[in-house]
Design a protein around this motif. Structure first.
Motif, PDB file in Angstrom:
ATOM      1  N   TRP A  90      90.284  -1.115  -0.678  1.00  0.00           N
ATOM      2  CA  TRP A  90      89.027  -0.654  -0.368  1.00  0.00           C
ATOM      3  C   TRP A  90      89.085   1.013  -0.394  1.00  0.00           C
ATOM      4  O   TRP A  90      87.622   1.381  -0.551  1.00  0.00           O
ATOM      5  CB  TRP A  90      88.423  -1.000   1.128  1.00  0.00           C
ATOM      6  N   GLY A  91      89.852   1.426  -0.292  1.00  0.00           N
ATOM      7  CA  GLY A  91      90.182   2.863  -0.374  1.00  0.00           C
ATOM      8  C   GLY A  91      89.536   3.611   0.606  1.00  0.00           C
ATOM      9  O   GLY A  91      88.678   4.541   0.558  1.00  0.00           O
ATOM     10  N   ILE A  92      89.645   3.333   1.978  1.00  0.00           N
ATOM     11  CA  ILE A  92      88.948   3.730   3.171  1.00  0.00           C
ATOM     12  C   ILE A  92      89.520   5.195   3.205  1.00  0.00           C
ATOM     13  O   ILE A  92      90.730   5.447   3.192  1.00  0.00           O
ATOM     14  CB  ILE A  92      88.969   2.910   4.423  1.00  0.00           C
ATOM     15  N   GLY A  93      88.751   6.145   3.585  1.00  0.00           N
ATOM     16  CA  GLY A  93      88.965   7.619   3.701  1.00  0.00           C
ATOM     17  C   GLY A  93      88.984   8.305   2.293  1.00  0.00           C
ATOM     18  O   GLY A  93      88.648   7.766   1.414  1.00  0.00           O
ATOM     19  N   LYS A  94      88.739   9.861   2.409  1.00  0.00           N
ATOM     20  CA  LYS A  94      88.376  10.567   1.408  1.00  0.00           C
ATOM     21  C   LYS A  94      89.820  10.690   0.621  1.00  0.00           C
ATOM     22  O   LYS A  94      90.826  10.563   0.959  1.00  0.00           O
ATOM     23  CB  LYS A  94      87.863  11.998   1.751  1.00  0.00           C
ATOM     24  N   LYS A  95      89.608  10.719  -0.809  1.00  0.00           N
ATOM     25  CA  LYS A  95      90.648  10.786  -1.847  1.00  0.00           C
ATOM     26  C   LYS A  95      91.509  12.146  -1.469  1.00  0.00           C
ATOM     27  O   LYS A  95      90.893  13.266  -1.036  1.00  0.00           O
ATOM     28  CB  LYS A  95      89.945  10.936  -3.252  1.00  0.00           C
ATOM     29  N   ASP A  96      92.534  11.971  -1.639  1.00  0.00           N
ATOM     30  CA  ASP A  96      93.562  13.130  -1.228  1.00  0.00           C
ATOM     31  C   ASP A  96      93.716  13.355   0.044  1.00  0.00           C
ATOM     32  O   ASP A  96      94.613  14.061   0.490  1.00  0.00           O
ATOM     33  CB  ASP A  96      93.154  14.301  -2.077  1.00  0.00           C
ATOM     34  N   ILE A  97      92.727  13.318   0.972  1.00  0.00           N
ATOM     35  CA  ILE A  97      92.919  13.524   2.327  1.00  0.00           C
ATOM     36  C   ILE A  97      93.414  12.426   3.156  1.00  0.00           C
ATOM     37  O   ILE A  97      93.842  12.199   4.141  1.00  0.00           O
ATOM     38  CB  ILE A  97      91.433  14.136   2.866  1.00  0.00           C
ATOM     39  N   ASN A  98      92.860  11.277   2.702  1.00  0.00           N
ATOM     40  CA  ASN A  98      93.357   9.874   3.221  1.00  0.00           C
ATOM     41  C   ASN A  98      93.226   9.874   4.742  1.00  0.00           C
ATOM     42  O   ASN A  98      93.735   9.310   5.575  1.00  0.00           O
ATOM     43  CB  ASN A  98      94.930   9.792   2.922  1.00  0.00           C
ATOM     44  N   ASN A  99      91.876  10.202   5.033  1.00  0.00           N
ATOM     45  CA  ASN A  99      91.499  10.045   6.440  1.00  0.00           C
ATOM     46  C   ASN A  99      90.679   8.890   6.692  1.00  0.00           C
ATOM     47  O   ASN A  99      89.641   8.862   7.367  1.00  0.00           O
ATOM     48  CB  ASN A  99      90.731  11.375   6.814  1.00  0.00           C
ATOM     49  N   GLY A 100      91.339   7.786   6.555  1.00  0.00           N
ATOM     50  CA  GLY A 100      90.815   6.434   6.941  1.00  0.00           C
ATOM     51  C   GLY A 100      91.446   5.721   7.807  1.00  0.00           C
ATOM     52  O   GLY A 100      92.422   5.954   8.120  1.00  0.00           O
ATOM     53  N   LEU A 101      90.583   4.740   8.491  1.00  0.00           N
ATOM     54  CA  LEU A 101      91.160   3.870   9.516  1.00  0.00           C
ATOM     55  C   LEU A 101      90.595   2.505   9.446  1.00  0.00           C
ATOM     56  O   LEU A 101      89.175   2.288   9.150  1.00  0.00           O
ATOM     57  CB  LEU A 101      90.867   4.375  10.929  1.00  0.00           C
ATOM     58  N   LEU A 102      91.303   1.539   9.418  1.00  0.00           N
ATOM     59  CA  LEU A 102      90.713   0.196   9.350  1.00  0.00           C
ATOM     60  C   LEU A 102      91.021  -0.486  10.562  1.00  0.00           C
ATOM     61  O   LEU A 102      92.114  -0.676  11.183  1.00  0.00           O
ATOM     62  CB  LEU A 102      91.476  -0.644   8.171  1.00  0.00           C
ATOM     63  N   ILE A 103      90.037  -1.246  11.288  1.00  0.00           N
ATOM     64  CA  ILE A 103      90.229  -1.833  12.315  1.00  0.00           C
ATOM     65  C   ILE A 103      90.024  -3.511  12.022  1.00  0.00           C
ATOM     66  O   ILE A 103      88.901  -3.904  11.690  1.00  0.00           O
ATOM     67  CB  ILE A 103      89.086  -1.600  13.562  1.00  0.00           C
ATOM     68  N   LEU A 104      91.087  -4.294  11.997  1.00  0.00           N
ATOM     69  CA  LEU A 104      90.944  -5.519  11.591  1.00  0.00           C
ATOM     70  C   LEU A 104      90.857  -6.294  12.812  1.00  0.00           C
ATOM     71  O   LEU A 104      91.760  -6.197  13.849  1.00  0.00           O
ATOM     72  CB  LEU A 104      92.240  -5.943  10.738  1.00  0.00           C
ATOM     73  N   MET A 105      89.900  -7.222  13.084  1.00  0.00           N
ATOM     74  CA  MET A 105      89.813  -8.123  14.308  1.00  0.00           C
ATOM     75  C   MET A 105      89.675  -9.495  13.767  1.00  0.00           C
ATOM     76  O   MET A 105      88.881  -9.800  12.705  1.00  0.00           O
ATOM     77  CB  MET A 105      88.458  -7.836  14.826  1.00  0.00           C
ATOM     78  N   LYS A 139      92.405 -15.772  15.108  1.00  0.00           N
ATOM     79  CA  LYS A 139      94.031 -15.591  15.438  1.00  0.00           C
ATOM     80  C   LYS A 139      94.270 -14.790  16.404  1.00  0.00           C
ATOM     81  O   LYS A 139      95.495 -14.657  16.981  1.00  0.00           O
ATOM     82  CB  LYS A 139      94.244 -14.884  14.013  1.00  0.00           C
ATOM     83  N   GLY A 140      93.317 -14.159  17.295  1.00  0.00           N
ATOM     84  CA  GLY A 140      93.668 -13.409  18.676  1.00  0.00           C
ATOM     85  C   GLY A 140      94.370 -12.249  18.357  1.00  0.00           C
ATOM     86  O   GLY A 140      95.791 -12.113  18.708  1.00  0.00           O
ATOM     87  N   VAL A 141      94.206 -11.356  17.052  1.00  0.00           N
ATOM     88  CA  VAL A 141      94.728 -10.245  16.789  1.00  0.00           C
ATOM     89  C   VAL A 141      93.773  -9.248  16.501  1.00  0.00           C
ATOM     90  O   VAL A 141      92.853  -9.434  15.917  1.00  0.00           O
ATOM     91  CB  VAL A 141      95.685 -10.713  15.693  1.00  0.00           C
ATOM     92  N   ILE A 142      94.140  -7.872  16.876  1.00  0.00           N
ATOM     93  CA  ILE A 142      93.627  -6.753  16.484  1.00  0.00           C
ATOM     94  C   ILE A 142      94.509  -5.712  15.716  1.00  0.00           C
ATOM     95  O   ILE A 142      95.441  -5.471  16.464  1.00  0.00           O
ATOM     96  CB  ILE A 142      92.776  -6.067  17.553  1.00  0.00           C
ATOM     97  N   ARG A 143      94.388  -5.493  14.539  1.00  0.00           N
ATOM     98  CA  ARG A 143      95.030  -4.450  13.943  1.00  0.00           C
ATOM     99  C   ARG A 143      94.563  -3.277  13.528  1.00  0.00           C
ATOM    100  O   ARG A 143      93.330  -3.232  12.952  1.00  0.00           O
ATOM    101  CB  ARG A 143      95.622  -5.273  12.727  1.00  0.00           C
ATOM    102  N   PHE A 144      95.239  -2.077  13.948  1.00  0.00           N
ATOM    103  CA  PHE A 144      94.752  -0.870  13.352  1.00  0.00           C
ATOM    104  C   PHE A 144      95.552  -0.459  12.057  1.00  0.00           C
ATOM    105  O   PHE A 144      96.936  -0.638  12.217  1.00  0.00           O
ATOM    106  CB  PHE A 144      95.041   0.171  14.303  1.00  0.00           C
ATOM    107  N   GLN A 145      94.835   0.022  11.059  1.00  0.00           N
ATOM    108  CA  GLN A 145      95.771   0.567   9.874  1.00  0.00           C
ATOM    109  C   GLN A 145      95.444   2.045   9.590  1.00  0.00           C
ATOM    110  O   GLN A 145      94.019   2.158   9.196  1.00  0.00           O
ATOM    111  CB  GLN A 145      95.443  -0.404   8.371  1.00  0.00           C
ATOM    112  N   THR A 146      96.214   2.882   9.811  1.00  0.00           N
ATOM    113  CA  THR A 146      96.067   4.110   9.785  1.00  0.00           C
ATOM    114  C   THR A 146      96.468   4.855   8.369  1.00  0.00           C
ATOM    115  O   THR A 146      97.511   4.682   7.766  1.00  0.00           O
ATOM    116  CB  THR A 146      96.708   4.880  10.700  1.00  0.00           C
ATOM    117  N   GLY A 147      95.448   5.510   7.716  1.00  0.00           N
ATOM    118  CA  GLY A 147      95.467   6.381   6.538  1.00  0.00           C
ATOM    119  C   GLY A 147      96.529   7.380   6.549  1.00  0.00           C
ATOM    120  O   GLY A 147      96.763   8.122   7.889  1.00  0.00           O
ATOM    121  N   TYR A 148      97.217   7.870   5.672  1.00  0.00           N
ATOM    122  CA  TYR A 148      98.080   8.771   5.568  1.00  0.00           C
ATOM    123  C   TYR A 148      97.749  10.147   6.436  1.00  0.00           C
ATOM    124  O   TYR A 148      98.608  10.796   7.180  1.00  0.00           O
ATOM    125  CB  TYR A 148      98.398   9.376   4.291  1.00  0.00           C
TER     126      TYR A 148
END
Lengths: 244, 196
Positions: free
Chosen positions: A81-96, A100-109
């Motif tokens: 999806w390319g979440i976050g700005k290019k080259d800054i990589n300030n994205g965060l995905l919250i997967l719920m 499955k009973g799970v919450i996952r955070f995926q942090t951009g660089y």
């Protein structure tokens, strides 16, 4: 030709890789239908406002099921999806995933330093222990994350230059000649010039017509990023909390 | 007279195309090599990040006086071994990458065992510092997986263009070698079982 082939190859291998990755519906992609339409638009507005304020892009994805483990699935989705700005990589995905009973955070660089894995794990666990409600959880999580990022002194000012530069590059459409001058080496340009001259000797009309064409600017396509995300990259950071 | 000129121009053009394809191949390989080097340094970064977590982890665990000495010593030794390797990214060989992987794999195993043993200590598991380190370690393992995949992808892109004609001819002349890959570790995801 070689490049086109390579790109095609990469594209093919990539698309076969990502068969199971859902399409983004914007800031909130609720495939599990755990939000009411009002909640959905409220969350979207919250995240949109936050992006306007800080340029940070937070996306929520809910799915009933996914293959592989949460970390792997979230990583592939977030980067596709390319979440976050290019080259800054300030994205965060919250997967719920309620199923499955799970919450996952995926942090951009670019956010790893502001919201470290250990802290996310702690916040995830504690929010879930306070509330099991599908809507309250993301609201509380986003609140905590915003607080933390603010406290850590995140400022979009030092990124402004980069963002402006990217914007400019996107809006400015080059003519073929300009593209040639910036992307090709001198010998290819020389070859093209000589070939054009050759063509001019044979058929001046055609040569002039080509020159006119090469100097004209193309229409710029306004489609930027996929579903409004900026093209940020992810390096596998984040944490997983159990939601049961 | 006019045909003479055209012939001359065609010869000049062909000459330029010849030189151009050599220079183009060379520059192309140099350009393709850069992402591989960058990806490799990211791989080293995340492994270093894990190694940096180890002293903290060992210190936290040490506080629990009755904690198995042998497990801790194994972790410390594996860390020393894993951080002792110095690799030049531009001259990566299959042997080097294999040795690197083996050393890092040793640390993975030692850490895996430590985590299993830690399960036996309820007080340790309730320690906030330990929980934090555990989450960080888990995150770092995920990062390692991701960066290794990205490295392999960059190496694959480079190797593919290296093998293509006419680049393949010049690659060996200019000494551009194949980039080695990380191999999937058998049973890497399996946490060692400890029976008491």
């Amino acid at each position: 030709m070689k490049k086109i082939f390579l790109i095609l190859l990469l594209f093919l291998s990539y698309s076969s890789f990502s068969q199971t990755i859902p399409k983004s519906k914007g800031y909130v992609s609720d495939y599990e239908n755990i939000f009411t339409p009002e909640q959905n638009s409220q969350l979207t507005k919250l995240l949109l406002d936050y992006e306007k304020e800080t340029t940070i892009e937070i996306a929520i994805l809910t799915v009933p099921d996914f293959e592989s483990d949460a970390a792997d699935f979230a990583q592939k989705t977030a980067e596709k999806w390319g979440i976050g700005k290019k080259d800054i990589n300030n994205g965060l995905l919250i997967l719920m995933s309620k199923n499955k009973g799970v919450i996952r955070f995926q942090t951009g660089y670019g956010l790893e330093g502001y919201i470290p894995d250990g802290w996310l794990k702690h916040i995830g666990d504690s929010v879930i222990s306070v509330s099991k409600n599908s809507y309250d959880i993301p609201i509380l999580l986003i609140e905590k994350i915003k607080q933390r990022i603010g406290k850590e002194g995140y400022s979009q000012d030092h990124n402004k230059e980069l963002i402006d530069k990217n914007k400019k590059a996107k809006s400015k459409e080059e003519s073929p000649i300009e593209w040639m001058l910036t992307h090709m080496s001198w010998y290819w340009i020389l070859i093209i010039v000589v070939l054009w001259f050759l063509l001019f000797l044979i058929s001046p009309d055609t040569a002039l017509w080509i020159l006119f064409f090469a100097l004209s600017k193309g229409e710029s396509d306004s489609d930027s990023g996929s579903k409004g995300f900026g093209g940020g990259l992810f390096g596998g950071g984040g944490s997983t909390s159990s939601w049961k | 007279m006019k045909t003479g000129w055209i012939v001359l121009i065609v010869i000049v053009v062909l000459g330029f195309i010849g030189v151009g394809s050599i220079v183009g191949s060379y520059n192309g390989l140099v350009n393709q090599q850069e992402p591989v080097t960058a990806a490799w340094s990211q791989v080293e970064n995340v492994y270093q990040r894990r190694a940096d977590l180890v002293p903290n982890l060992v210190n936290t665990v040490k506080g629990y006086a009755d904690f198995e000495k042998a497990t801790l010593t194994a972790v410390i030794e594996a860390r020393a071994k894993a951080t002792s390797m110095n690799i030049d990214a531009s001259k990566l060989t299959p042997d080097q990458i294999q040795a690197f992987q083996a050393n890092q794999g040793g640390l993975s195993q030692a850490l895996g065992k430590l985590m299993v043993v830690a399960e036996q200590y309820p007080n340790l598991k309730a320690n906030e510092g330990f929980l934090n380190l555990q989450a960080q370690l888990e995150g770092t393992e995920n990062r390692i997986t991701v960066e290794r995949q990205k490295y392999n992808l960059a190496a694959q892109t480079y190797n593919t263009s290296r093998r293509q004609f006419p680049t393949s001819i010049f690659a060996s002349i200019f000494g551009f070698g194949e980039k080695p890959y990380f191999k999937a570790e058998e049973g890497a995801k399996i946490v060692p079982k400890v029976i008491f």
